[in-house]
Design a protein around this motif. Structure first.
Motif, PDB file in Angstrom:
ATOM      1  N   GLU A  65      21.927   3.120 -14.994  1.00 51.68           N
ATOM      2  CA  GLU A  65      20.530   3.102 -14.460  1.00 51.68           C
ATOM      3  C   GLU A  65      20.118   1.738 -13.653  1.00 51.68           C
ATOM      4  OE1 GLU A  65      21.146   3.188 -17.556  1.00 51.68           O
ATOM      5  OE2 GLU A  65      20.025   2.270 -18.669  1.00 51.68           O
ATOM      6  N   LEU A  66      21.030   0.783 -13.766  1.00 46.62           N
ATOM      7  CA  LEU A  66      20.917  -0.488 -13.143  1.00 46.62           C
ATOM      8  C   LEU A  66      21.554  -0.522 -11.662  1.00 46.62           C
ATOM      9  CD1 LEU A  66      21.549  -2.967 -16.141  1.00 46.62           C
ATOM     10  CD2 LEU A  66      19.349  -2.050 -15.247  1.00 46.62           C
ATOM     11  N   SER A  67      22.242   0.587 -11.375  1.00 45.04           N
ATOM     12  CA  SER A  67      22.828   0.699 -10.039  1.00 45.04           C
ATOM     13  C   SER A  67      22.025   1.304  -8.966  1.00 45.04           C
ATOM     14  CB  SER A  67      23.928   1.602 -10.322  1.00 45.04           C
ATOM     15  OG  SER A  67      23.930   2.637 -10.450  1.00 45.04           O
ATOM     16  N   HIS A  89      32.165  -1.172  -4.695  1.00 48.24           N
ATOM     17  CA  HIS A  89      31.175  -0.996  -3.837  1.00 48.24           C
ATOM     18  C   HIS A  89      29.847  -1.044  -4.668  1.00 48.24           C
ATOM     19  CE1 HIS A  89      32.168  -1.015   0.177  1.00 48.24           C
ATOM     20  NE2 HIS A  89      33.431   0.123  -0.118  1.00 48.24           N
ATOM     21  N   ASP A  90      30.108  -0.598  -5.876  1.00 47.65           N
ATOM     22  CA  ASP A  90      28.631  -0.372  -6.869  1.00 47.65           C
ATOM     23  C   ASP A  90      28.313  -1.739  -7.478  1.00 47.65           C
ATOM     24  OD1 ASP A  90      28.019   2.415  -6.730  1.00 47.65           O
ATOM     25  OD2 ASP A  90      30.143   2.663  -7.027  1.00 47.65           O
ATOM     26  N   VAL A  91      27.193  -2.333  -7.378  1.00 48.28           N
ATOM     27  CA  VAL A  91      26.656  -3.302  -7.832  1.00 48.28           C
ATOM     28  C   VAL A  91      25.330  -3.303  -8.189  1.00 48.28           C
ATOM     29  CG1 VAL A  91      28.143  -4.549  -5.875  1.00 48.28           C
ATOM     30  CG2 VAL A  91      25.823  -4.083  -5.442  1.00 48.28           C
ATOM     31  N   PHE A  92      24.805  -4.207  -8.893  1.00 41.65           N
ATOM     32  CA  PHE A  92      23.535  -4.200  -9.376  1.00 41.65           C
ATOM     33  C   PHE A  92      22.701  -3.931  -8.349  1.00 41.65           C
ATOM     34  CE2 PHE A  92      24.965  -7.064 -12.907  1.00 41.65           C
ATOM     35  CZ  PHE A  92      24.787  -6.137 -13.854  1.00 41.65           C
ATOM     36  N   CYS A  93      21.478  -3.062  -8.560  1.00 41.38           N
ATOM     37  CA  CYS A  93      20.529  -2.621  -7.504  1.00 41.38           C
ATOM     38  C   CYS A  93      19.625  -3.723  -7.544  1.00 41.38           C
ATOM     39  CB  CYS A  93      19.726  -1.237  -7.997  1.00 41.38           C
ATOM     40  SG  CYS A  93      18.587  -1.094  -6.834  1.00 41.38           S
ATOM     41  N   ALA A  94      19.284  -4.330  -6.300  1.00 40.04           N
ATOM     42  CA  ALA A  94      18.520  -5.462  -5.955  1.00 40.04           C
ATOM     43  C   ALA A  94      16.814  -4.894  -6.014  1.00 40.04           C
ATOM     44  CB  ALA A  94      18.964  -6.338  -5.016  1.00 40.04           C
ATOM     45  N   GLY A  95      16.800  -3.764  -5.947  1.00 41.49           N
ATOM     46  CA  GLY A  95      15.362  -3.250  -5.731  1.00 41.49           C
ATOM     47  C   GLY A  95      14.720  -2.860  -7.248  1.00 41.49           C
ATOM     48  N   ASN A  96      15.521  -2.679  -7.942  1.00 40.67           N
ATOM     49  CA  ASN A  96      15.096  -2.355  -9.176  1.00 40.67           C
ATOM     50  C   ASN A  96      14.676  -3.137 -10.329  1.00 40.67           C
ATOM     51  OD1 ASN A  96      14.653  -0.968 -11.467  1.00 40.67           O
ATOM     52  ND2 ASN A  96      16.579   0.338 -11.546  1.00 40.67           N
ATOM     53  N   GLU A  97      13.278  -3.347 -10.645  1.00 41.53           N
ATOM     54  CA  GLU A  97      12.746  -4.549 -11.642  1.00 41.53           C
ATOM     55  C   GLU A  97      13.718  -4.501 -12.867  1.00 41.53           C
ATOM     56  OE1 GLU A  97      10.754  -7.359 -11.279  1.00 41.53           O
ATOM     57  OE2 GLU A  97      11.140  -6.445  -9.541  1.00 41.53           O
ATOM     58  N   LYS A  98      14.183  -3.268 -13.359  1.00 35.98           N
ATOM     59  CA  LYS A  98      15.043  -3.351 -14.531  1.00 35.98           C
ATOM     60  C   LYS A  98      16.205  -4.314 -14.544  1.00 35.98           C
ATOM     61  CE  LYS A  98      14.184   1.379 -16.466  1.00 35.98           C
ATOM     62  NZ  LYS A  98      15.116   2.700 -16.319  1.00 35.98           N
ATOM     63  N   THR A  99      16.982  -4.024 -13.143  1.00 38.91           N
ATOM     64  CA  THR A  99      17.877  -5.165 -13.019  1.00 38.91           C
ATOM     65  C   THR A  99      17.538  -6.676 -13.479  1.00 38.91           C
ATOM     66  OG1 THR A  99      18.876  -3.829 -11.298  1.00 38.91           O
ATOM     67  CG2 THR A  99      19.456  -5.994 -11.364  1.00 38.91           C
ATOM     68  N   PHE A 100      16.404  -7.064 -13.290  1.00 37.55           N
ATOM     69  CA  PHE A 100      15.979  -8.230 -13.506  1.00 37.55           C
ATOM     70  C   PHE A 100      15.804  -8.672 -14.870  1.00 37.55           C
ATOM     71  CE2 PHE A 100      15.891  -7.876  -8.795  1.00 37.55           C
ATOM     72  CZ  PHE A 100      16.711  -8.877  -8.308  1.00 37.55           C
ATOM     73  N   SER A 101      14.996  -7.821 -15.265  1.00 40.46           N
ATOM     74  CA  SER A 101      14.634  -7.806 -16.510  1.00 40.46           C
ATOM     75  C   SER A 101      15.926  -7.939 -17.710  1.00 40.46           C
ATOM     76  CB  SER A 101      13.718  -6.906 -17.116  1.00 40.46           C
ATOM     77  OG  SER A 101      13.767  -5.581 -16.676  1.00 40.46           O
ATOM     78  N   PHE A 102      16.873  -6.852 -17.071  1.00 45.23           N
ATOM     79  CA  PHE A 102      18.153  -7.006 -18.050  1.00 45.23           C
ATOM     80  C   PHE A 102      18.914  -8.264 -17.870  1.00 45.23           C
ATOM     81  CE2 PHE A 102      22.777  -6.396 -17.216  1.00 45.23           C
ATOM     82  CZ  PHE A 102      23.133  -5.716 -18.508  1.00 45.23           C
ATOM     83  N   LEU A 103      19.129  -8.752 -16.691  1.00 44.13           N
ATOM     84  CA  LEU A 103      19.704 -10.004 -16.406  1.00 44.13           C
ATOM     85  C   LEU A 103      19.084 -11.007 -17.128  1.00 44.13           C
ATOM     86  CD1 LEU A 103      20.875  -9.391 -12.813  1.00 44.13           C
ATOM     87  CD2 LEU A 103      22.343  -9.354 -15.082  1.00 44.13           C
ATOM     88  N   GLU A 104      17.682 -11.073 -17.014  1.00 47.19           N
ATOM     89  CA  GLU A 104      17.030 -12.208 -17.807  1.00 47.19           C
ATOM     90  C   GLU A 104      17.220 -12.138 -19.179  1.00 47.19           C
ATOM     91  OE1 GLU A 104      12.921 -12.529 -16.290  1.00 47.19           O
ATOM     92  OE2 GLU A 104      13.678 -12.966 -14.298  1.00 47.19           O
ATOM     93  N   ASP A 105      17.195 -10.857 -19.994  1.00 46.17           N
ATOM     94  CA  ASP A 105      17.615 -10.910 -21.277  1.00 46.17           C
ATOM     95  C   ASP A 105      18.941 -11.138 -21.740  1.00 46.17           C
ATOM     96  OD1 ASP A 105      14.984  -9.574 -21.589  1.00 46.17           O
ATOM     97  OD2 ASP A 105      15.836  -7.408 -21.533  1.00 46.17           O
ATOM     98  N   ASN A 145      21.917   1.687   1.504  1.00 44.60           N
ATOM     99  CA  ASN A 145      21.675   3.324   1.427  1.00 44.60           C
ATOM    100  C   ASN A 145      20.574   3.635   0.423  1.00 44.60           C
ATOM    101  OD1 ASN A 145      23.228   4.214   3.674  1.00 44.60           O
ATOM    102  ND2 ASN A 145      24.910   3.612   2.134  1.00 44.60           N
ATOM    103  N   CYS A 146      20.046   2.392  -0.191  1.00 42.70           N
ATOM    104  CA  CYS A 146      19.180   2.707  -1.319  1.00 42.70           C
ATOM    105  C   CYS A 146      17.563   2.334  -1.123  1.00 42.70           C
ATOM    106  CB  CYS A 146      19.746   1.486  -2.370  1.00 42.70           C
ATOM    107  SG  CYS A 146      18.516   1.326  -3.860  1.00 42.70           S
ATOM    108  N   VAL A 147      16.855   3.315  -1.544  1.00 45.66           N
ATOM    109  CA  VAL A 147      15.452   3.344  -1.081  1.00 45.66           C
ATOM    110  C   VAL A 147      14.681   2.212  -1.693  1.00 45.66           C
ATOM    111  CG1 VAL A 147      13.422   4.205  -1.570  1.00 45.66           C
ATOM    112  CG2 VAL A 147      15.246   5.947  -0.966  1.00 45.66           C
ATOM    113  N   LYS A 148      15.292   2.071  -2.995  1.00 48.50           N
ATOM    114  CA  LYS A 148      14.390   0.786  -3.855  1.00 48.50           C
ATOM    115  C   LYS A 148      14.883  -0.673  -3.010  1.00 48.50           C
ATOM    116  CE  LYS A 148      14.056   2.428  -8.476  1.00 48.50           C
ATOM    117  NZ  LYS A 148      14.979   3.290  -9.328  1.00 48.50           N
TER     118      LYS A 148
END
Ligand code: ACM
Ligand code: ZN
Length: 693
Positions: free
Chosen positions: A218-220, A236-252, A280-283
């Motif tokens: 879900e972080l992609s 090609h698959d990397v952390f989604c930079a539009g998803n807030e969950k990515t940042f809360s995950f990384l901060e944790d 190609n990501c909406v977020k």
């Protein structure tokens, strides 16, 4: 420092060395460690070492300097001081000296990738031991990769339940995995601290994150699913930079990492981030809009800046690979310059601290020699090139140059599946890097170094450490001769013992001793093998040349060269060649400078003397086949990544028609044909077996 020194001396000498606290007293027959604030000019890592007939005195303004003084003291002792147990029959003496010493750079780093292959806690400790012996002070622990997440994170258990396990590697196709518990990490951190080494942990983002995404898809951008990386490369698959969950995950994740590692720096990767998924990501596109970013490069910059702010708020400094310059660098970031030095120059000029680690001089996953090395990723980095490295680019002013914290060697382990191989790639090149980062520029001299390094080979051997003992020089590859020929073999250093064979066996202590004044006579087709042997018995890898005695009137194969474009290996029988001729050796040479769009056919006879089963191997990217008589023994039809295909055939003694075809569609052609059979190890198809008629 004193306790560790005493323990090591007790262990190897058997002497009952005691540690006494004795401030202010005068001692004889002692090793005295003393902090001395009058030596502040040496800095915390500098020291004075004096050895007289009465005592050894090591002084420094700080414990780190005492530790480095002790490392130098070890180097003055016989190499057996590195032995794991009591070394018998050694006269434990050292010369009377007076040494004043201090390092040039504050960042003397070595990196280890435990993502591609996992190395155990004890192996990591041994790595730290080796770094400490040569006064390196930063261990960059590359803990997360596409191919493996290696550090337990309590809040996200799937990172190690799923992310630490790789179903196969490109190296050998076998499963690989493992991880460090937080307990393990604490133990390693404590061990490093005791060796005056700061660990810089690396948690890769936004790229090289496939193992994390396999665990938490879900972080992609796409939602997955993903497998822990099996193939190595840029994914090609990397952390989604539009998803807030990515940042809360990384901060944790970073919060747990910060609690484990006391050093000031946290490495966040940042390298090799393909932008395709973000495009190609909406977020991600929404983020670009709401943050007023120009493009995906600025999105990467947004990502790193945001993480940098978080780390700063926790009192930590961010370091990242030089791609973090793209789209604008985060305000307090430190740059690790790996794609050459230009990123480092740009960062230093804009007031950022820099660690230099250019591929050209610092990538210890590259080959150390031209021939007969274990398989490596590519590249060529011999020790003299490491030694020649100057971390401060000439482009910088004196003020800008202060931002160069130092340099670091990197060990990426896709092609290293056991720790002794890591040691082999590390050493002795790290000794060269160690002087680059420690010694004054004007004191560095490779000629001198290449003499001084020799005693270190026995030191490493005594410590049960693997390393590349330089093999004899002058050998490698294949050689065609037309008459008995003298082959010169050169010892890799003066007084090196070199032993050789011409009967195909591996050289040992019992083999012929090379007299460097006399070349070795090759009277016929032989494989000349030689190796360096140390007095302790440690041997180098085998250097070898396959020598083929041929008669240019009688030997060789006829070749035909064609031009054209084919999707797969064509049947060349009815095509008209552009040219024809004779070769003595199978290679792409008849294609001259043509890079793609051609084919080659080699035809003639092969003379087999020993009956039995023969295995032929073709190494190519594009298609090739080999037939003997009416049997096609090996075929590789298509256009693949470089690979090997092989086939077997039973042959009685005699002469058989042989036919080898090859076509080149893509660039970077390669064709190697090898064979092994009764009493014969794998080698290039012997030219003395080939006849046009
Ligand atoms: C790197 O070698 N990708 C930093
Ligand atoms: Zn996205």
């Amino acid at each position: 420092v004193a306790e560790d020194l005493a323990a090591k001396l007790r262990q190897t000498t058997g002497f009952p060395v005691e540690v006494l606290k004795a401030a202010g007293k005068t001692y004889e027959n002692a090793i005295i460690l003393r902090t001395n604030s009058n030596l502040a000019r040496l800095g915390d890592e500098g020291y004075m070492l004096s050895v007289s007939k009465r005592a050894v005195m090591i002084e420094s303004p700080a414990p780190a300097g005492l530790f480095y003084g002790v490392q130098t003291f070890y180097q003055l002792l016989p190499p057996q001081v590195e032995a794991p147990g009591i070394a018998e029959g050694i006269r434990w003496s050292i010369p009377c000296v007076r040494i004043e010493d201090r390092p040039r750079f504050r960042w003397r780093g070595m990196h280890l990738d435990v993502g591609r292959h996992f190395f155990s806690k004890d192996e990591v400790k041994k790595y730290i031991d080796i770094l400490a012996l040569y006064k390196m002070n930063v261990f960059h622990w590359h803990l997360t990769e596409d191919q493996g997440w290696r550090i337990e994170i309590k809040k996200y258990p799937k990172l190690t339940e799923i992310g630490a396990w790789r179903r196969e590697t490109m190296f050998d196709g076998t499963p690989s995995g493992g991880f460090y518990t937080q307990e393990d990490v604490r133990e390693v951190v404590g061990y490093a601290t005791r060796h005056f080494i700061t660990i810089v942990p690396e948690i890769e983002m936004p790229g090289h994150s496939q193992a994390a995404l396999a665990s938490y898809p879900e972080l992609s951008c796409s939602g997955g699913p993903f497998k822990v990386g099996m193939e190595w490369g840029v994914i090609h698959d990397v952390f989604c930079a539009g998803n807030e969950k990515t940042f809360s995950f990384l901060e944790d994740v970073l919060s747990e990492v910060i609690d484990l590692f006391p050093g000031e720096f946290i490495h966040v990767g940042g390298d090799e981030v393909p932008k395709l998924r973000w495009q190609n990501c909406v977020k991600c596109q929404e983020r670009i809009k709401t943050e007023g970013l120009a493009d995906e490069k600025e999105l990467q910059s947004y990502f790193i800046k945001r993480v940098e702010k978080f780390l700063s708020s926790k009192g930590k400094r961010l370091v990242g690979w030089d791609e973090i310059l793209e789209g604008g660098i985060a305000p307090n970031a430190t740059v690790m310059s790996w794609r050459g030095v230009s990123g480092g120059i740009e960062a230093a000029k804009s007031g950022h601290d820099v660690v230099m680690t250019p591929t050209t001089h610092c990538y210890f996953d590259y080959y150390q020699g031209r021939f007969d090395e274990p398989r490596a990723i590519g590249g060529f980095l011999p020790i003299e090139k490491v030694y020649s490295y100057e971390p401060v680019p000439a482009e910088l002013t004196a003020t800008e140059a202060k931002h160069i914290l130092g340099a670091q060697g990197n060990v990426w382990t896709e092609y290293m599946d056991d720790f002794s191989h890591v040691e082999y790639m590390l050493l002795p090149r790290m000794l060269a890097l160690s002087e680059v980062v420690w010694s004054k520029k004007e004191l560095r001299n490779f000629q001198d170094f290449s003499v001084r390094i020799v005693p270190h080979y026995e030191r490493l051997a005594a410590g049960n450490i693997n390393f590349r003992l330089p093999p004899p020089e002058g050998l490698g590859g294949k050689k065609l001769i037309q008459a008995p020929t003298a082959i010169s073999i050169y010892p890799p250093f003066p007084q090196a013992e070199v032993r050789y064979t011409t009967d195909g066996t591996e050289p040992s202590r019992e083999s012929s001793l090379l007299n460097p004044a006399n070349p070795v006579e090759a009277a016929g087709s032989v494989i000349l093998k030689a190796r360096t042997i140390l007095p302790s018995g440690r041997m180098s890898r085998v250097a070898k040349t396959a020598i083929s005695l041929i008669d240019p009137e009688l030997n060789g194969l006829e070749y035909s060269y064609y031009e054209g474009s084919w999707p797969m290996l064509p049947d060349l029988t009815d095509l008209t060649p552009v040219k024809t001729g004779r070769v003595f050796d199978i290679s792409l040479e008849p294609a001259a400078s043509k890079k793609s769009g051609y084919a080659l056919l080699f035809k003639g006879y092969i003379q087999v003397d020993n009956p039995g089963e023969y295995k032929f191997t073709i190494t190519t990217k594009d298609g090739a086949s080999l037939s003997i008589g009416d049997n096609e023994v090996v075929r590789n039809n298509g256009v693949f990544a470089l690979g090997e295909v092989c086939g077997k055939i039973n042959l009685a003694a005699g002469k058989y028609p042989i036919r080898i075809s090859y076509f080149q569609k893509s660039e970077d052609g390669q064709l190697e044909i090898s064979c092994e059979g009764p009493g014969m190890e794998k080698q290039a198809l012997p030219p003395q077996w080939l006849f046009p008629k």
